[in-house]
Design an enzyme around this catalytic site. Structure first.
Site, PDB file in Angstrom:
ATOM      1  N   HIS A 253      79.455  43.186  -0.960  1.00  0.00           N
ATOM      2  CA  HIS A 253      79.959  43.133   0.481  1.00  0.00           C
ATOM      3  C   HIS A 253      80.831  44.089   0.935  1.00  0.00           C
ATOM      4  O   HIS A 253      81.141  44.363   1.919  1.00  0.00           O
ATOM      5  CB  HIS A 253      80.437  41.534   0.406  1.00  0.00           C
ATOM      6  CG  HIS A 253      80.931  41.192   1.734  1.00  0.00           C
ATOM      7  ND1 HIS A 253      82.417  41.048   2.272  1.00  0.00           N
ATOM      8  CD2 HIS A 253      80.295  40.622   3.186  1.00  0.00           C
ATOM      9  CE1 HIS A 253      82.422  40.506   3.537  1.00  0.00           C
ATOM     10  NE2 HIS A 253      81.313  40.639   3.863  1.00  0.00           N
TER      11      HIS A 253
ATOM     12  N   GLU B 184      83.697  40.898  -6.178  1.00  0.00           N
ATOM     13  CA  GLU B 184      82.774  40.980  -7.285  1.00  0.00           C
ATOM     14  C   GLU B 184      81.365  41.422  -6.649  1.00  0.00           C
ATOM     15  O   GLU B 184      80.223  41.661  -7.368  1.00  0.00           O
ATOM     16  CB  GLU B 184      82.468  39.399  -7.999  1.00  0.00           C
ATOM     17  CG  GLU B 184      83.949  39.275  -8.723  1.00  0.00           C
ATOM     18  CD  GLU B 184      83.918  38.076  -9.310  1.00  0.00           C
ATOM     19  OE1 GLU B 184      82.766  37.298  -9.210  1.00  0.00           O
ATOM     20  OE2 GLU B 184      84.904  37.584  -9.732  1.00  0.00           O
TER      21      GLU B 184
END
Length: 144
Positions: free
Chosen positions: A76, A73
């Site tokens: 990263h 989400e």
């Protein structure tokens, strides 16, 4: 004159252990088939693979980078994917390291499993094949 079998370092990111196990299974089968020697080292994730290879440059003929990054989400995923790929490309270009790229970048675990499974897409084997081909290219041009 026959060249000696290559000595390979498999660098395995263990963040997704089940996926890593399948990738390694395919990679080791491919290396066994050609009589190569190899060592295997585990690292926490894909981000750590380039540094590990850089530490071992003088000890191996080639490297197989195995791991998996699954989109989440946050951003990263983007950083890990781009920086691990960039690090490996820099090693290939600037240190003349033959590297087989077997870091899966997928949307979900199911996609990763299909790509890693030796009975399906077998990307561990594909990474070994790429590494071996790059070793042959390097030997052709450098004799090393």
């Amino acid at each position: 004159m026959t060249s000696r079998p290559p000595h390979i370092l498999i660098v395995e990111a263990r963040f997704y252990a089940e996926i890593a196990d399948m990738l390694v299974e395919g990679a080791e089968a491919a290396l066994n088939e050609i009589g190569a020697t190899w060592e295997r080292i585990e690292v926490p994730g894909a981000f750590e693979i380039p540094a590990t290879i850089s530490f071992a440059l003088d000890r191996f003929d080639g490297f197989v980078a195995l791991g998996c990054v699954i989109r989440g989400e946050t951003t990263h995923y983007d950083y890990v994917c781009s920086e691990s790929a960039r690090g490996l490309q820099e090693l290939a270009l600037h240190k003349r390291a033959p590297i087989g790229y077997g870091i899966l970048t997928t949307e979900n675990l199911e996609q990763a499993a299909v790509r890693a499974d030796p009975k399906r897409k077998d990307k561990g084997r594909s990474a070994v094949v790429a590494c071996l081909q790059m070793i042959a290219v390097k030997r052709r041009f450098t004799g090393a």
